[in-house]
Design a protein around this motif. Structure first.
Motif: not given
Length: 362
Positions: A146-159
């Motif tokens: 198996t393999q693990v793929v990661m992705n990421k996003l800056a945020g959320p920053t607002s309420s």
């Protein structure tokens, strides 16, 4: 939960033609069919905490045999208004039971055997808080890596805003499961409120719409971060996809999605559960997902729930009644989402659960 079942013939036949003055056709059994996917659920039990506000604890479930195809977390939150302070901060793979995949995106690990359940706190704590992690330990005669793929996003920053990010499996592989994570723990109002299978195609908004019950072979996993309070420029949401290894012919393997959605929770300081399960012919439960949202997740782009305090308290393998299964279980067929409101009412809010069921076609 959909009643449509994916099915596969229980045997195959091959036809031979014999020539002896006249052609005779005879049909004989060729090979018995058997799905070789096996799953053992591993959990070490509950770890107490967090014991302080705006903090988190990390718990680990490890596979003594097999590879993780997914995993989950279940929390004990106590009663009263302080129960609003306990939340899931992450349910995610790990190479060793403590290290997290938080750096560069892409394929970040292979043949992973640990699953983390990360419990967080907001502005209130009590002595009942605890988190229990679950690892889905997967074996298959076909899918042995198996393999693990990661992705990421800056945020959320607002309420009151969401941060949606999708991790997609490499071409020619099969999605087996996935997870979600947010950082930092010091932002007590930040939490992942959704973790679900999807497709990287236009019909699913490239991950914004979840896979529906009865769909097969999703290729991606989406995580949704939700910020209930003030902004923070360092907030990050992470999505993890657990995929079959490279150079494995998965053309005969099928992963079937089962989905359940229920209304609520809508009142302050209350919870709700939804449970989805594998049907006859679907194969073995290998992972699952959970969400609290504005609903219609399989037909419209993701929308946040009715209150900024809404959060997850569990996403785990379960009985049909929604209770977590025990360590060593090999027959789990259901996945439960456990959600909770904060201190305010939450109109038009829904709880969703997904079960991923695998048949390796061997």
């Amino acid at each position: 939960m959909s009643n449509a079942f994916h099915s596969r013939p229980h045997f195959m036949r091959r036809t031979f033609v014999l020539m002896a003055g006249a052609a005779l056709a005879a049909t004989v059994p060729f090979a018995a069919y058997a799905n070789t996917v096996g799953i053992t659920v591993r959990t070490p039990g509950a770890t107490a905490g967090p014991a302080s506000t705006f903090a988190e604890i990390t718990t680990d479930a490890a596979c003594a045999g097999g590879l993780v195809s997914g995993g989950g977390i279940s929390q004990t939150i106590g009663t009263g208004t302080s129960s609003n302070g306990n939340k899931v901060n992450g349910t995610s793979p790990s190479p060793d039971g403590s290290t997290e995949y938080l750096g560069s995106t892409g394929v970040v690990g292979t043949d992973v055997t640990h699953w983390l359940g990360i419990g967080g706190s907001g502005g209130a704590v009590n002595g009942d808080f605890s988190s229990t992690p679950y690892a889905m330990c997967f074996t298959s005669n076909l899918i042995d890596h198996t393999q693990v793929v990661m992705n990421k996003l800056a945020g959320p920053t607002s309420s009151g805003t969401v941060g949606l990010v999708t991790a997609t499996c490499p071409a020619g592989t099969r999605l087996l499961g996935g997870g979600a994570r947010i950082t930092p723990a010091s932002v007590g109002s930040l939490k992942p409120i959704a973790s679900f299978p999807t497709f990287n195609d236009s019909a699913h908004g490239y991950g914004q719409k979840a896979a529906a019950g009865g769909e097969t072979d999703p290729d991606s996993w989406t995580a949704v971060g939700w910020n209930g309070g003030g902004g923070n420029s360092n907030n990050t949401t992470y999505a993890y996809a657990v995929c079959s290894g490279d150079n494995i012919d998965v053309s005969g393997a099928t992963v079937t999605v089962r989905h359940a959605s229920v209304s609520g929770p809508t009142s302050a300081t209350t919870g709700q559960k939804a449970t989805a399960g594998c049907g006859e012919g679907d194969g073995k439960l290998v992972s699952g997902g959970a969400a609290i949202s504005g609903g219609s997740l399989t037909t419209t782009a993701f929308t946040g729930p009715g209150s900024v305090g809404d959060h997850l308290n569990g996403s785990f393998p379960s009985t049909s009644g929604g209770s977590p299964v025990g360590d060593g279980t090999t027959t789990a067929a259901y996945w439960t989402a456990d959600t909770h409101t904060g201190g305010g009412s939450s109109p038009s809010t829904y709880t969703d659960a997904w079960a991923l069921c695998a048949d390796d076609g061997v």
